[in-house]
Every structure is written in C-alpha cells, then in structure tokens.
Design a protein around this motif. Structure first.
Motif, short mmCIF file in Angstrom:
data_model
loop_
_atom_site.label_atom_id
_atom_site.label_comp_id
_atom_site.label_asym_id
_atom_site.label_seq_id
_atom_site.Cartn_x
_atom_site.Cartn_y
_atom_site.Cartn_z
N ARG A 1 38.69 43.94 35.61
CA ARG A 1 38.35 43.59 36.98
C ARG A 1 37.74 42.19 36.99
O ARG A 1 37.11 41.77 36.03
CB ARG A 1 37.37 44.61 37.55
N ASP B 1 32.58 41.50 40.39
CA ASP B 1 32.89 42.53 41.38
C ASP B 1 33.53 43.71 40.68
O ASP B 1 34.71 43.70 40.38
CB ASP B 1 33.81 41.98 42.46
N ASN C 1 38.22 46.34 44.85
CA ASN C 1 38.61 44.98 44.50
C ASN C 1 39.91 45.01 43.70
O ASN C 1 39.95 45.55 42.60
CB ASN C 1 37.50 44.30 43.70
#
Length: 162
Positions: free
Chosen positions: A129, A133, A138
């Motif tokens: 990721r 975040d 996301n």
C-alpha cells in the motif's frame, strides 16, 4: 539484478501491469507475487492470463492451491499457485512445479521463502500500500519488480512503467 518501481492507482492499473508483464514472459519463467491480503496479486495475475491468452478465468487459487490455465493459442500455459496455506518447501514439492516450469509461466502468490529453489531466474513482484495510507479503501499501490538471475540480468524492466 534489475528492478523497476511503479505506483499503481487502482485495480484497472494493476490488471494493466499484468498485461505489460505478460509481454515480457516466456515459458520457464517463475514470478513470485508478494503483498498483504487485498494488495492486488490476483488482479495482476488476471491481466497476465488475459494477455497470455489462457483458458478460464484467472481467480484466486486459495482453496485449490494451484490452477493450470492451458493456452488457447500457441503461448505457454499459466500455472497459478497460492502458497499461503502451504507450510514449506516439502508441500511445494508435492505440487511438482519443477515439472511444469520448463513449458509454463508459473505465478506463485505468497511464494517468498518457499519456491526460490525452483529456479535461479525469477521475477519477484512486491506489492504494498502507498506509504502513509494503510486503509483498505486506498487503491494506490507501490510495486517493486525485481529480476533475479541471468535471465533477467540484462532485461530492461522500464516498459512495465507503461
């Protein structure tokens, strides 16, 4: 070793990365996909299978462990493995991937530390990721592709950036 760093902005972009990656692969190639649950490993594999022109929908092989997708044309078959539930090399050896590898493209999700002995040449795709975040919502991923061994030593991975 050769490598490429990419930022992927959603599932469609991850599938497109799989399509670009497929154009670089040939029979005998081993691809390890690493990343947390929901990172996009199977989405990348789906794009790869689409471009290789294999039979059947490329879905997560979690419960069957390994799924073979024969080629619909003259390309190599795709062997898609999920090693998440496998304990180690002994269980991986039971799958006889070394027999399939020479004529197939073999993709192994969760294969890090389990299948490297199959080939000195492999691509390791690490999906994470975006930093800062960690939320599931996301869709931005940071992807690192590392080529290991003589097969990938002189291969330019920059076309993967799109």
């Amino acid at each position: 070793m050769t490598s490429a760093q990419l930022t992927i902005t959603g599932p469609d972009a991850m599938q497109d990365l799989g399509r670009r990656l497929a154009k670089m692969l040939r029979p005998g190639d081993l691809v390890l996909l690493s990343g947390p649950l929901g990172a996009g490993k199977t989405t990348l594999a789906r794009g790869l299978g689409e471009t290789l022109g294999v039979r059947g929908a490329v879905t997560s092989p979690t419960f069957v462990i390994a799924r073979v997708h024969p080629s619909l044309g003259d390309g190599p078959p795709l062997v898609h493995v999920d090693a998440y539930r496998l304990g180690g090399l002994d269980e991986m050896e039971d799958l006889d991937l070394d027999v399939s590898l020479p004529e197939s493209v073999v993709i192994v999700e969760w294969g890090e530390g389990k299948v490297e002995e199959l080939s000195e040449d492999r691509l390791h795709v690490v999906i994470g990721r975006a930093e800062g975040d960690e939320t599931v919502e996301n869709d931005v991923r940071e992807v690192t592709v590392v080529g290991v061994g003589p097969r990938w030593a002189a291969t330019d991975l920059s076309p993967l950036a799109g």
